[in-house]
Scaffold this motif. Structure first.
Motif, PDB file in Angstrom:
ATOM      1  N   ILE A  89       0.852  -1.187   0.000  1.00 15.09           N
ATOM      2  CA  ILE A  89       0.000   0.000   0.000  1.00 15.09           C
ATOM      3  C   ILE A  89       0.888   1.237   0.000  1.00 15.09           C
ATOM      4  O   ILE A  89       1.816   1.344   0.805  1.00 15.09           O
ATOM      5  N   PHE A  90       0.601   2.168  -0.916  1.00 13.63           N
ATOM      6  CA  PHE A  90       1.252   3.474  -0.903  1.00 13.63           C
ATOM      7  C   PHE A  90       0.182   4.519  -0.640  1.00 13.63           C
ATOM      8  O   PHE A  90      -0.895   4.488  -1.245  1.00 13.63           O
ATOM      9  N   GLY A  91       0.473   5.430   0.273  1.00 16.95           N
ATOM     10  CA  GLY A  91      -0.522   6.435   0.632  1.00 16.95           C
ATOM     11  C   GLY A  91       0.069   7.826   0.765  1.00 16.95           C
ATOM     12  O   GLY A  91       1.256   7.994   1.074  1.00 16.95           O
ATOM     13  N   VAL A  92      -0.782   8.822   0.522  1.00 16.94           N
ATOM     14  CA  VAL A  92      -0.436  10.234   0.719  1.00 16.94           C
ATOM     15  C   VAL A  92      -1.553  10.859   1.528  1.00 16.94           C
ATOM     16  O   VAL A  92      -2.743  10.687   1.197  1.00 16.94           O
ATOM     17  N   GLY A  93      -1.205  11.587   2.598  1.00 14.49           N
ATOM     18  CA  GLY A  93      -2.217  12.126   3.490  1.00 14.49           C
ATOM     19  C   GLY A  93      -2.023  13.590   3.821  1.00 14.49           C
ATOM     20  O   GLY A  93      -0.916  14.141   3.694  1.00 14.49           O
ATOM     21  N   TYR A  94      -3.113  14.203   4.278  1.00 18.23           N
ATOM     22  CA  TYR A  94      -3.117  15.632   4.640  1.00 18.23           C
ATOM     23  C   TYR A  94      -3.724  15.774   6.029  1.00 18.23           C
ATOM     24  O   TYR A  94      -4.770  15.192   6.325  1.00 18.23           O
ATOM     25  N   LEU A  95      -3.064  16.556   6.890  1.00 16.66           N
ATOM     26  CA  LEU A  95      -3.548  16.772   8.252  1.00 16.66           C
ATOM     27  C   LEU A  95      -4.773  17.684   8.224  1.00 16.66           C
ATOM     28  O   LEU A  95      -4.720  18.808   7.718  1.00 16.66           O
ATOM     29  N   ILE A  96      -5.894  17.196   8.772  1.00 18.89           N
ATOM     30  CA  ILE A  96      -7.153  17.947   8.707  1.00 18.89           C
ATOM     31  C   ILE A  96      -7.595  18.451  10.080  1.00 18.89           C
ATOM     32  O   ILE A  96      -8.759  18.790  10.271  1.00 18.89           O
ATOM     33  N   ASN A  97      -6.669  18.528  11.015  1.00 16.17           N
ATOM     34  CA  ASN A  97      -7.014  18.962  12.369  1.00 16.17           C
ATOM     35  C   ASN A  97      -7.699  20.330  12.397  1.00 16.17           C
ATOM     36  O   ASN A  97      -7.297  21.254  11.685  1.00 16.17           O
TER      37      ASN A  97
ATOM     38  N   MET B  99       1.690  17.219   5.722  1.00 16.47           N
ATOM     39  CA  MET B  99       1.332  16.100   4.853  1.00 16.47           C
ATOM     40  C   MET B  99       2.228  14.912   5.177  1.00 16.47           C
ATOM     41  O   MET B  99       3.296  15.061   5.786  1.00 16.47           O
ATOM     42  N   GLN B 100       1.764  13.727   4.767  1.00 15.42           N
ATOM     43  CA  GLN B 100       2.568  12.533   4.965  1.00 15.42           C
ATOM     44  C   GLN B 100       2.526  11.655   3.724  1.00 15.42           C
ATOM     45  O   GLN B 100       1.562  11.694   2.937  1.00 15.42           O
ATOM     46  N   ALA B 101       3.568  10.864   3.546  1.00 13.97           N
ATOM     47  CA  ALA B 101       3.627   9.838   2.506  1.00 13.97           C
ATOM     48  C   ALA B 101       4.185   8.583   3.154  1.00 13.97           C
ATOM     49  O   ALA B 101       5.091   8.659   4.000  1.00 13.97           O
ATOM     50  N   TYR B 102       3.664   7.419   2.771  1.00 12.27           N
ATOM     51  CA  TYR B 102       4.089   6.194   3.437  1.00 12.27           C
ATOM     52  C   TYR B 102       3.934   4.984   2.518  1.00 12.27           C
ATOM     53  O   TYR B 102       3.179   4.997   1.532  1.00 12.27           O
TER      54      TYR B 102
ATOM     55  N   GLN C  89       5.186  -0.327   8.356  1.00 11.18           N
ATOM     56  CA  GLN C  89       4.957   0.890   7.590  1.00 11.18           C
ATOM     57  C   GLN C  89       6.105   1.860   7.796  1.00 11.18           C
ATOM     58  O   GLN C  89       6.548   2.073   8.921  1.00 11.18           O
ATOM     59  N   VAL C  90       6.596   2.424   6.716  1.00  6.18           N
ATOM     60  CA  VAL C  90       7.636   3.448   6.770  1.00  6.18           C
ATOM     61  C   VAL C  90       7.148   4.657   5.986  1.00  6.18           C
ATOM     62  O   VAL C  90       6.369   4.523   5.040  1.00  6.18           O
ATOM     63  N   GLY C  91       7.595   5.834   6.379  1.00  9.08           N
ATOM     64  CA  GLY C  91       7.156   7.020   5.669  1.00  9.08           C
ATOM     65  C   GLY C  91       7.849   8.266   6.161  1.00  9.08           C
ATOM     66  O   GLY C  91       8.852   8.222   6.891  1.00  9.08           O
ATOM     67  N   VAL C  92       7.298   9.400   5.747  1.00 10.24           N
ATOM     68  CA  VAL C  92       7.830  10.687   6.160  1.00 10.24           C
ATOM     69  C   VAL C  92       6.666  11.661   6.305  1.00 10.24           C
ATOM     70  O   VAL C  92       5.704  11.612   5.539  1.00 10.24           O
ATOM     71  N   ILE C  93       6.764  12.531   7.327  1.00  7.94           N
ATOM     72  CA  ILE C  93       5.752  13.563   7.548  1.00  7.94           C
ATOM     73  C   ILE C  93       6.434  14.924   7.425  1.00  7.94           C
ATOM     74  O   ILE C  93       7.458  15.166   8.067  1.00  7.94           O
ATOM     75  N   SER C  94       5.882  15.776   6.583  1.00  9.85           N
ATOM     76  CA  SER C  94       6.393  17.146   6.457  1.00  9.85           C
ATOM     77  C   SER C  94       5.441  18.084   7.192  1.00  9.85           C
ATOM     78  O   SER C  94       4.227  17.974   7.064  1.00  9.85           O
ATOM     79  N   THR C  95       5.993  19.005   7.977  1.00 12.62           N
ATOM     80  CA  THR C  95       5.164  19.918   8.749  1.00 12.62           C
ATOM     81  C   THR C  95       5.800  21.308   8.748  1.00 12.62           C
ATOM     82  O   THR C  95       6.848  21.525   8.114  1.00 12.62           O
TER      83      THR C  95
ATOM     84  N   PHE D 165       6.208  22.510   5.222  1.00 17.60           N
ATOM     85  CA  PHE D 165       7.262  21.778   4.517  1.00 17.60           C
ATOM     86  C   PHE D 165       8.669  22.221   4.918  1.00 17.60           C
ATOM     87  O   PHE D 165       9.625  22.010   4.173  1.00 17.60           O
ATOM     88  N   LYS D 166       8.811  22.763   6.113  1.00 20.70           N
ATOM     89  CA  LYS D 166      10.129  23.154   6.601  1.00 20.70           C
ATOM     90  C   LYS D 166      10.762  22.076   7.479  1.00 20.70           C
ATOM     91  O   LYS D 166      11.984  22.023   7.613  1.00 20.70           O
ATOM     92  N   THR D 167       9.925  21.242   8.104  1.00 24.72           N
ATOM     93  CA  THR D 167      10.416  20.192   8.998  1.00 24.72           C
ATOM     94  C   THR D 167       9.901  18.840   8.523  1.00 24.72           C
ATOM     95  O   THR D 167       8.742  18.716   8.122  1.00 24.72           O
ATOM     96  N   PHE D 168      10.777  17.829   8.582  1.00 23.50           N
ATOM     97  CA  PHE D 168      10.412  16.490   8.122  1.00 23.50           C
ATOM     98  C   PHE D 168      10.698  15.477   9.224  1.00 23.50           C
ATOM     99  O   PHE D 168      11.780  15.481   9.819  1.00 23.50           O
ATOM    100  N   TYR D 169       9.706  14.626   9.496  1.00 23.65           N
ATOM    101  CA  TYR D 169       9.851  13.556  10.481  1.00 23.65           C
ATOM    102  C   TYR D 169       9.798  12.203   9.761  1.00 23.65           C
ATOM    103  O   TYR D 169       8.769  11.859   9.169  1.00 23.65           O
ATOM    104  N   PRO D 170      10.870  11.425   9.813  1.00 23.30           N
ATOM    105  CA  PRO D 170      10.745  10.040   9.322  1.00 23.30           C
ATOM    106  C   PRO D 170       9.909   9.222  10.289  1.00 23.30           C
ATOM    107  O   PRO D 170       9.937   9.469  11.507  1.00 23.30           O
ATOM    108  N   THR D 171       9.171   8.284   9.785  1.00 20.28           N
ATOM    109  CA  THR D 171       8.334   7.434  10.638  1.00 20.28           C
ATOM    110  C   THR D 171       8.549   5.973  10.282  1.00 20.28           C
ATOM    111  O   THR D 171       8.785   5.626   9.125  1.00 20.28           O
ATOM    112  N   VAL D 172       8.452   5.131  11.263  1.00 20.23           N
ATOM    113  CA  VAL D 172       8.472   3.681  11.068  1.00 20.23           C
ATOM    114  C   VAL D 172       7.565   3.070  12.128  1.00 20.23           C
ATOM    115  O   VAL D 172       7.537   3.548  13.271  1.00 20.23           O
TER     116      VAL D 172
END
Length: 252
Positions: A196-204, A216-219, A231-237, A240-247
């Protein structure tokens, strides 16, 4: 399917030589010569259909035996209701070439002769991610429309963040992402999509202490078993100035 016939004799070897041009997965000349030289046909397995058609499998008995091939193909052929009438279709089996491999031949039969019904899949994945130095539980809902080899859909997921205590109080942050997802499993008979490949947007609507600004995130999610995936991915916040890798890990 009324019966299964198995023949292993010199006469069938001659028959194979006479009908080799008719196999559905004939190799190039050089590869065919290599296959016939090093793994010659020693046995033949015939499946008879009620509509007076036949599926013929040619194979070498050092690679396969009739019992295991019967076990592999019988469940598949019971569903092959699109198999043409009054027709004999032959395949050569040989694990040393992709187009003659057992998995590929089964896949071709399923694709051509088993009717497929689109389906809607709904799941409630939960899991735990390591996001930017913090462990963040994740819960959500996923809906996918399944076609033969791929699925399209989306999910709503909540990445839960527990900030440091302030005066012994913990304010739990919910971070809701709306995700578009593409799932696939090409060349495999399993209905379950393992990729599964996904792209997401924070809707808070409420401010989060973990993310700020446009986020936004991609995973990529890879299923390890029926109910577990990684699941592995990255979140930009921060726009788009800061990026968090996720696993992380998911349970379905």
């Amino acid at each position: 399917m009324k019966r299964i016939l198995f023949v292993s004799c010199l006469a069938m070897l001659c028959a194979f030589q006479a009908s080799a041009q008719a196999v559905e997965n004939k190799l190039s000349t050089s590869n065919q010569e290599w296959l016939d030289r090093d793994w010659p046909v020693t046995d033949t397995l015939v499946f008879d259909f009620p509509n007076e058609s036949k599926l013929v499998l040619y194979f070498n008995n050092t690679e396969f035996n009739v019992e295991e091939l019967t076990e592999e193909f019988e469940p598949l052929l019971r569903k092959a209701t699109n198999f043409p009438e009054f027709t004999t279709i032959a395949y050569r089996l040989g694990e040393n070439f992709p187009s003659t491999g057992l998995k590929h031949v089964k896949y071709q039969l399923e694709k051509k002769y088993i009717p497929y019904i689109d389906s809607l899949e709904m799941t409630f994945p939960v899991g735990l991610d390591y996001t930017g130095g913090d462990f963040t539980p994740v819960v959500g809902f996923r809906a996918l429309v399944n076609w033969r080899n791929f699925s399209l859909g989306g999910s709503i997921t909540n990445t839960v963040y527990f900030p440091e205590r302030i005066e012994n109080n913990v304010k739990v942050n919910s971070n809701w992402f709306a995700n578009a997802e593409f799932a696939w499993e090409f060349g495999n008979l399993e209905r379950s999509r393992r990729n599964i490949f996904g792209v997401g947007y924070l809707i808070n609507e409420n401010k989060s202490q973990l993310f700020s600004g446009t986020t936004m995130q991609a995973y990529y999610n890879r299923k390890l078993s029926k109910n577990i995936s990684i699941q592995v991915g990255v979140i930009s916040t921060e726009n788009f100035k800061t990026f968090y890798p996720t696993v992380g890990i998911r349970f379905w």
